[in-house]
Design a protein around this motif. Structure first.
Motif, PDB file in Angstrom:
ATOM      1  N   THR A  50       0.821  -1.201   0.000  1.00  0.00           N
ATOM      2  CA  THR A  50       0.000   0.000   0.000  1.00  0.00           C
ATOM      3  C   THR A  50       0.857   1.253   0.000  1.00  0.00           C
ATOM      4  O   THR A  50       2.006   1.245   0.433  1.00  0.00           O
ATOM      5  N   PRO A  51       0.296   2.378  -0.471  1.00  0.00           N
ATOM      6  CA  PRO A  51       1.010   3.644  -0.366  1.00  0.00           C
ATOM      7  C   PRO A  51       1.368   3.973   1.079  1.00  0.00           C
ATOM      8  O   PRO A  51       2.416   4.542   1.343  1.00  0.00           O
ATOM      9  N   GLY A  52       0.498   3.632   1.998  1.00  0.00           N
ATOM     10  CA  GLY A  52       0.820   3.785   3.411  1.00  0.00           C
ATOM     11  C   GLY A  52       0.538   5.153   3.989  1.00  0.00           C
ATOM     12  O   GLY A  52      -0.116   5.265   5.000  1.00  0.00           O
ATOM     13  N   TRP A  53       1.048   6.217   3.359  1.00  0.00           N
ATOM     14  CA  TRP A  53       0.914   7.553   3.908  1.00  0.00           C
ATOM     15  C   TRP A  53       0.292   8.480   2.879  1.00  0.00           C
ATOM     16  O   TRP A  53       0.533   8.360   1.681  1.00  0.00           O
ATOM     17  N   GLN A  54      -0.467   9.435   3.375  1.00  0.00           N
ATOM     18  CA  GLN A  54      -1.016  10.491   2.543  1.00  0.00           C
ATOM     19  C   GLN A  54      -0.266  11.780   2.857  1.00  0.00           C
ATOM     20  O   GLN A  54      -0.146  12.197   4.001  1.00  0.00           O
ATOM     21  N   LEU A  55       0.259  12.414   1.810  1.00  0.00           N
ATOM     22  CA  LEU A  55       0.988  13.668   1.970  1.00  0.00           C
ATOM     23  C   LEU A  55      -0.008  14.818   2.101  1.00  0.00           C
ATOM     24  O   LEU A  55      -0.991  14.894   1.361  1.00  0.00           O
ATOM     25  N   ASN A  56       0.242  15.713   3.041  1.00  0.00           N
ATOM     26  CA  ASN A  56      -0.647  16.843   3.306  1.00  0.00           C
ATOM     27  C   ASN A  56       0.036  18.161   2.947  1.00  0.00           C
ATOM     28  O   ASN A  56       1.267  18.253   2.921  1.00  0.00           O
ATOM     29  N   PRO A  57      -0.736  19.239   2.690  1.00  0.00           N
ATOM     30  CA  PRO A  57      -0.126  20.572   2.574  1.00  0.00           C
ATOM     31  C   PRO A  57       0.711  20.855   3.810  1.00  0.00           C
ATOM     32  O   PRO A  57       0.274  20.626   4.941  1.00  0.00           O
ATOM     33  N   SER A  58       1.929  21.357   3.602  1.00  0.00           N
ATOM     34  CA  SER A  58       2.840  21.467   4.727  1.00  0.00           C
ATOM     35  C   SER A  58       4.010  22.372   4.386  1.00  0.00           C
ATOM     36  O   SER A  58       4.321  22.610   3.222  1.00  0.00           O
ATOM     37  N   ALA A  59       4.693  22.839   5.416  1.00  0.00           N
ATOM     38  CA  ALA A  59       5.971  23.523   5.228  1.00  0.00           C
ATOM     39  C   ALA A  59       6.999  22.539   4.703  1.00  0.00           C
ATOM     40  O   ALA A  59       6.963  21.344   5.030  1.00  0.00           O
ATOM     41  N   ILE A  60       7.924  23.042   3.884  1.00  0.00           N
ATOM     42  CA  ILE A  60       9.033  22.230   3.403  1.00  0.00           C
ATOM     43  C   ILE A  60      10.252  23.138   3.298  1.00  0.00           C
ATOM     44  O   ILE A  60      10.187  24.225   2.719  1.00  0.00           O
ATOM     45  N   VAL A  61      11.327  22.728   3.917  1.00  0.00           N
ATOM     46  CA  VAL A  61      12.545  23.538   3.957  1.00  0.00           C
ATOM     47  C   VAL A  61      13.637  22.829   3.172  1.00  0.00           C
ATOM     48  O   VAL A  61      13.978  21.670   3.467  1.00  0.00           O
ATOM     49  N   PHE A  62      14.183  23.531   2.172  1.00  0.00           N
ATOM     50  CA  PHE A  62      15.307  23.022   1.411  1.00  0.00           C
ATOM     51  C   PHE A  62      16.594  23.638   1.960  1.00  0.00           C
ATOM     52  O   PHE A  62      16.655  24.850   2.212  1.00  0.00           O
ATOM     53  N   THR A  63      17.597  22.816   2.175  1.00  0.00           N
ATOM     54  CA  THR A  63      18.914  23.311   2.573  1.00  0.00           C
ATOM     55  C   THR A  63      19.811  23.303   1.347  1.00  0.00           C
ATOM     56  O   THR A  63      20.079  22.251   0.759  1.00  0.00           O
ATOM     57  N   CYS A  64      20.236  24.496   0.959  1.00  0.00           N
ATOM     58  CA  CYS A  64      21.030  24.664  -0.257  1.00  0.00           C
ATOM     59  C   CYS A  64      22.281  25.459   0.094  1.00  0.00           C
ATOM     60  O   CYS A  64      22.176  26.581   0.622  1.00  0.00           O
ATOM     61  N   GLY A  65      23.436  24.900  -0.151  1.00  0.00           N
ATOM     62  CA  GLY A  65      24.682  25.560   0.219  1.00  0.00           C
ATOM     63  C   GLY A  65      24.784  25.800   1.699  1.00  0.00           C
ATOM     64  O   GLY A  65      25.405  26.765   2.151  1.00  0.00           O
ATOM     65  N   GLY A  66      24.153  24.957   2.478  1.00  0.00           N
ATOM     66  CA  GLY A  66      24.189  25.059   3.936  1.00  0.00           C
ATOM     67  C   GLY A  66      23.180  26.010   4.521  1.00  0.00           C
ATOM     68  O   GLY A  66      23.064  26.114   5.746  1.00  0.00           O
ATOM     69  N   ALA A  67      22.403  26.744   3.686  1.00  0.00           N
ATOM     70  CA  ALA A  67      21.426  27.707   4.186  1.00  0.00           C
ATOM     71  C   ALA A  67      20.011  27.187   3.967  1.00  0.00           C
ATOM     72  O   ALA A  67      19.713  26.569   2.940  1.00  0.00           O
ATOM     73  N   PRO A  68      19.087  27.435   4.926  1.00  0.00           N
ATOM     74  CA  PRO A  68      17.711  26.963   4.773  1.00  0.00           C
ATOM     75  C   PRO A  68      16.868  27.923   3.933  1.00  0.00           C
ATOM     76  O   PRO A  68      16.992  29.148   4.067  1.00  0.00           O
ATOM     77  N   TYR A  69      16.031  27.362   3.081  1.00  0.00           N
ATOM     78  CA  TYR A  69      15.103  28.139   2.260  1.00  0.00           C
ATOM     79  C   TYR A  69      13.693  27.584   2.486  1.00  0.00           C
ATOM     80  O   TYR A  69      13.384  26.464   2.080  1.00  0.00           O
ATOM     81  N   GLY A  70      12.871  28.365   3.160  1.00  0.00           N
ATOM     82  CA  GLY A  70      11.532  27.906   3.508  1.00  0.00           C
ATOM     83  C   GLY A  70      10.564  27.987   2.339  1.00  0.00           C
ATOM     84  O   GLY A  70      10.447  29.025   1.682  1.00  0.00           O
ATOM     85  N   HIS A  71       9.883  26.909   2.076  1.00  0.00           N
ATOM     86  CA  HIS A  71       8.846  26.827   1.054  1.00  0.00           C
ATOM     87  C   HIS A  71       7.572  26.278   1.707  1.00  0.00           C
ATOM     88  O   HIS A  71       7.570  25.916   2.891  1.00  0.00           O
ATOM     89  N   HIS A  72       6.511  26.186   0.920  1.00  0.00           N
ATOM     90  CA  HIS A  72       5.287  25.578   1.421  1.00  0.00           C
ATOM     91  C   HIS A  72       4.604  24.806   0.301  1.00  0.00           C
ATOM     92  O   HIS A  72       4.482  25.312  -0.818  1.00  0.00           O
ATOM     93  N   LEU A  73       4.236  23.566   0.623  1.00  0.00           N
ATOM     94  CA  LEU A  73       3.422  22.751  -0.284  1.00  0.00           C
ATOM     95  C   LEU A  73       1.976  23.170  -0.055  1.00  0.00           C
ATOM     96  O   LEU A  73       1.385  22.859   0.985  1.00  0.00           O
TER      97      LEU A  73
END
Length: 451
Positions: A50-73
């Protein structure tokens, strides 16, 4: 002391049977049912994993070059059968950076691709991650970035419809078919893992918890549940509704239930129910909630036509302190009263401690007012049964309770070489307590027991 026979007058015996019938009907109050009201849906083979989990709208933070960049799904849509999902999102610091996401969830694994659609259109990130038990998500991404994180609750468990109906509900399961070998968190679902003839598998070395109706259901196929832990099955908090069973076999199910720890269940630990169901239940540790006034629990149950063996188990702490004609049972065999008898069940070499009734072996006639005329030949032998004190003090008729080391109603049952001890099984009248309680009207054999 050795007990050869425990005899009563016919009148007393019939009265006792009627009263114990009331106890039994309350004790087995779980809606174990047969096929009535049950419909089985046909699921595609995709449900085996089974897929098991359902993804929800949420914050998502990408770390690029050691710095965090906040995004949102911002939005997400997921196919429950395949785990494929799509979504849209944006960069928190500048909403002109918008993007589309596509990906897949398989069990607790996630893969995705993000393609920017606004500012910096066409920029692409590919991610691979895992979902933790709290619904947080983390992993790695390619391109100029290294990693991503999403907070707890960003994913929630899918609950899949099974077609297995109880209380008018099409019960849902965290998993349908397939092998279970790790942790299966069924919080929010009615069943942990559900098996039928189209979706088979085994539970081995697993931990299953969180469902409110059943931990493991074997609905008419062959399944082994071994060396696993099944716990926290019932409502939160536990209450008196008649469900919450750790392991449940029904509708001609077969298999071995062995080496497991089953505890923190609302109604029953291990239950085999229904004509044609055959189980081997051995080397399990089944522990009830102890003295409770809101529900009469049973540790291990074989009922309504089911048969098999219950050997070398440790069953304890199924004790009811409320009213309404109920006593909890450590090990329960029940049949008759308009359902098939459960015959030829072997109950041997178990350690049964601090249950209202250590072992019930009761098969009634269709009117539920006397022993069945069908040969049942339940064999209860070499069990060590004890209870420290009187706890069931008002359940039997609203004013006095009922406790017994062994309670037998049947035809041709053999009760022998059992050791019964403790103040809770010392004969008295208020509450009603017997070391061994049997009608002795249907050719039971009671011999070489000590207490």
């Amino acid at each position: 002391m050795r007990l050869s026979y425990y005899k009563y007058s016919l009148k007393h015996g019939v009265q006792k049977i009627k009263t114990r019938t009331a106890i039994m009907l309350s004790v087995i109050g779980l809606a174990l049912g047969g096929g009535a009201g049950m419909s089985l849906l046909a699921f595609s083979s995709a449900h085996a994993a089974t897929p098991g989990w359902q993804l929800n709208p949420s914050a998502i933070v990408f770390t690029c070059g050691g710095a965090p960049y906040g995004h949102h799904l911002n939005t997400v849509s997921e196919n429950q059968s395949t785990g494929d999902f799509t979504g849209t999102g944006s960069y928190n610091a500048d909403s002109s950076y918008t993007w589309n996401a596509t990906g897949n969830v398989s069990d607790s694994n996630i893969t995705f691709q993000i393609v920017y659609t606004g500012t910096n259109a066409g920029y692409t990130l590919n991610g691979v991650g895992t979902i933790a038990s709290d619904g947080s998500v983390s992993g790695t991404v390619d391109g100029n970035c290294e990693s991503f994180t999403m907070p707890a609750g960003s994913a929630t468990h899918y609950c899949l419809p099974t077609g297995f109906v109880r209380d008018g509900i099409d019960l849902t399961a965290r998993q349908i078919g397939g092998d279970v070998t790790g942790t299966l968190d069924a919080t929010g679902c009615n069943i942990g893992v559900y098996y039928n003839s189209a979706h088979t598998g085994n539970v081995t070395g697993a931990t299953v918890f969180g469902a409110n109706y059943f931990g493991v259901v074997n609905d008419g196929t062959s399944v082994d549940v071994t060396n696993s832990t099944v716990r926290n099955i019932g409502e939160v908090p536990f209450n008196g509704t008649q469900h919450g069973v750790g392991v449940y076999y029904t509708n001609g199910a077969t298999g071995t239930i062995s080496g497991n720890t089953v505890n923190l269940y609302q109604k029953g630990g291990i239950v085999a129910n229904g004509d044609g169901t055959v189980v081997t239940v051995s080397h399990n540790t089944v522990t009830g909630l102890g003295p409770k006034d809101f529900i009469a629990q049973n540790g291990i149950q074989v009922s309504r036509g089911a048969t098999g063996s219950v050997n070398l188990n440790t069953v304890s702490d199924n004790e009811y302190t409320g009213a309404n004609f109920a006593s909890s049972g450590g090990i329960l065999v029940f049949g008759g009263c308009g359902t098939p008898v459960s015959a030829h069940v072997e109950i041997g070499n178990n350690t049964v401690t601090n249950n209202d009734v250590g072992i019930y072996a009761v098969n009634y006639n269709d009117d539920c007012d006397g022993p069945t005329n069908v040969w049942t030949r339940v064999n209860v032998h070499n069990n060590v049964i004890s209870k420290d004190s009187d706890t069931n003090v008002s359940g039997w008729d609203g004013s006095i309770g009922y406790q017994a080391g062994i309670d037998d109603v049947g035809k041709g049952d053999n009760i022998h070489n059992n050791k019964i001890s403790g103040a809770g099984y010392t004969q008295q009248t208020n509450p009603v307590v017997y070391p061994i309680d049997t009608t002795m009207t249907s050719k039971e054999k009671v011999h070489n027991n000590t207490f």
